[in-house]
Design a protein around this motif. Structure first.
Motif, short mmCIF file in Angstrom:
data_model
loop_
_atom_site.label_atom_id
_atom_site.label_comp_id
_atom_site.label_asym_id
_atom_site.label_seq_id
_atom_site.Cartn_x
_atom_site.Cartn_y
_atom_site.Cartn_z
N GLU A 162 -9.08 18.91 -7.67
CA GLU A 162 -10.40 19.39 -7.28
C GLU A 162 -10.80 18.86 -5.90
O GLU A 162 -11.53 19.51 -5.16
CB GLU A 162 -11.45 18.90 -8.30
N TYR A 163 -10.29 17.69 -5.58
CA TYR A 163 -10.74 16.99 -4.38
C TYR A 163 -9.78 15.84 -4.13
O TYR A 163 -9.20 15.28 -5.08
CB TYR A 163 -12.16 16.45 -4.62
N VAL A 164 -9.58 15.51 -2.86
CA VAL A 164 -8.74 14.37 -2.50
C VAL A 164 -9.54 13.49 -1.54
O VAL A 164 -10.04 13.97 -0.52
CB VAL A 164 -7.43 14.81 -1.82
N LEU A 165 -9.69 12.22 -1.87
CA LEU A 165 -10.41 11.26 -1.04
C LEU A 165 -9.42 10.22 -0.54
O LEU A 165 -8.80 9.51 -1.33
CB LEU A 165 -11.54 10.61 -1.83
N ILE A 166 -9.26 10.15 0.78
CA ILE A 166 -8.28 9.26 1.40
C ILE A 166 -9.01 8.25 2.27
O ILE A 166 -9.70 8.62 3.22
CB ILE A 166 -7.27 10.05 2.25
N ASP A 167 -8.83 6.98 1.96
CA ASP A 167 -9.42 5.89 2.73
C ASP A 167 -8.30 5.07 3.36
O ASP A 167 -7.62 4.31 2.65
CB ASP A 167 -10.29 5.01 1.84
N PRO A 168 -8.05 5.20 4.67
CA PRO A 168 -6.96 4.43 5.30
C PRO A 168 -7.12 2.92 5.16
O PRO A 168 -6.12 2.19 5.21
CB PRO A 168 -7.04 4.86 6.76
N LEU A 169 -8.36 2.43 4.98
CA LEU A 169 -8.55 0.98 4.93
C LEU A 169 -7.97 0.35 3.67
O LEU A 169 -7.70 -0.85 3.67
CB LEU A 169 -10.05 0.66 5.03
N VAL A 170 -7.76 1.13 2.61
CA VAL A 170 -7.17 0.54 1.40
C VAL A 170 -5.73 0.11 1.66
O VAL A 170 -5.17 -0.70 0.90
CB VAL A 170 -7.22 1.50 0.19
N LEU A 171 -5.14 0.62 2.72
CA LEU A 171 -3.76 0.25 3.04
C LEU A 171 -3.65 -1.17 3.56
O LEU A 171 -2.55 -1.70 3.70
CB LEU A 171 -3.18 1.23 4.06
N GLY A 172 -4.79 -1.80 3.82
CA GLY A 172 -4.77 -3.18 4.27
C GLY A 172 -4.19 -4.14 3.26
O GLY A 172 -3.69 -5.21 3.62
#
Length: 366
Positions: A162-172
């Motif tokens: 339904e939706y994709v939420l991508i937060d680059p900061l979680v890769l920390g």
């Protein structure tokens, strides 16, 4: 903030790429949740870092959260765990109108998406990918699956989120090895059909692997945009266009199978080695210059990724690796098409490859 739309003929959804998005996830997710509850599926590694803040935010917005924490690792993509998950959802009273949220890497996303597709003939799901590999690849496009004794991802179906939420900061908080493995899929988009993006990787890959937020956001956005464009053209891999996304995977899955789908060689590492092999095999057949193959190999090596059989710690005979390839999903009427290249950014699907020649090539590459 970057928004990318996946506008399929029968269905469309949005992908949001935004640093810090997970902190405000409730407000961003709520419009895509039909009931006043969600079923949140994650693994123990991700739960330790991100489950509590996500649960708290959703609950404060009036959404009840029912969570399931699974073991990490490729072994979780199994019939056994799928059965456990669907039984748990049914015991909790999940309905077709409910939404499942996959919070994790590719394993959690694949498993949750497949469970959503079969539970009561289909319910809704949202992807919140927490690994680089999942952010640039597996969370986009609707491929969901589990593994079987015969091979990887052989039991599954297409099920768009339904939706994709991508937060680059979680890769920390992502382990270095997992970050490098995800980077292999980033490089793949340059090798498929965007030579200038591969140039960018050569010039900026080190910054990305050092977790520079700007480099991460740019690479994720370009990768997602590239994949979304191919998926829109060929959602269910019927025309052959979407098969381009499998560059390195035929060789790579054989390496994964040989290592027992274990931590000895994680998926992105196998894809990296597979891409190098695909370019060297292309050079062997005269499709591309050997300098292109060496350039690909060199960049993967500098990025700390496997770039051939030896660096992937695989020393199996070519014939045995080819036997693993016989379970490839692209196999049709006994023929296995291969993703090869006329050069960097010029990948194509070849349907005239003799497996005996592949075996001979792999023996020479040992």
């Amino acid at each position: 903030m970057n928004r990318i739309s996946v506008d399929l003929a029968s269905y469309g959804y949005e992908i949001l790429i935004e640093a810090g998005a997970l902190d405000a996830a409730a407000a961003k997710l709520k419009p895509h949740i039909r009931n006043d509850r969600v079923f949140l599926i994650t693994d123990t590694n991700v739960a330790a870092k991100w489950l509590d803040p996500l649960e708290t935010g959703l609950q404060k917005s009036g959404i009840k959260v029912v969570s399931k924490i699974l073991p990490p690792g490729e072994q979780t993509k199994s019939w056994t765990v799928l059965e456990q998950l669907t039984d748990w959802l049914l015991d909790e009273g999940a309905e077709r109108s409910d939404t499942l949220i996959a919070l994790g890497g590719g394993v959690i996303g694949d498993l949750t998406g497949f469970a959503a597709s079969i539970l009561k003939r289909g319910c809704h799901f949202i992807q919140i990918p927490t690994s680089l590999l999942a952010q640039v690849d597996s969370s986009v496009g609707g491929k969901t699956a589990i593994n079987s004794r015969a091979g990887k991802n052989l039991i599954g179906r297409f099920n768009q989120p339904e939706y994709v939420l991508i937060d680059p900061l979680v890769l920390g908080t992502l382990p270095d090895r997992e970050l490098r493995a995800g980077y292999a899929e980033v490089v793949k988009y340059g090798l498929i059909n965007n030579a200038s993006f591969f140039d960018w990787c050569e010039n900026n890959g080190a910054e990305l692997l050092n977790r520079d937020p700007a480099a991460l956001t740019y690479a994720i956005t370009e990768s997602v945009r590239a994949k979304a464009g191919i998926v829109v053209e060929d959602e269910k891999e019927l025309s052959g266009r979407r098969a381009l996304l499998n560059l390195g995977h035929t060789f790579g899955h054989a390496l994964e199978a040989e290592t027992g789908y274990s931590s000895a060689l994680v998926h992105g590492e196998a894809v990296a080695a597979g891409m190098a092999l695909a370019f060297h095999y292309s050079a062997r057949r005269g499709h591309c210059d050997g300098a292109d193959a060496l350039r690909v190999e060199s960049h993967l090596e500098r990025s700390g990724l496997p770039h051939g059989l030896k660096s992937a710690s695989v020393n199996a005979p070519g014939e045995r690796l080819v036997q693993h390839m016989l379970h490839d999903k692209k196999m049709t009427a006994g023929n296995l098409p291969f993703l090869l290249a006329n050069g960097i950014g010029q990948t194509f699907l070849a349907d005239d490859v003799a497996l005996e020649d592949v075996a001979s090539f792999l023996d020479q590459a040992r």
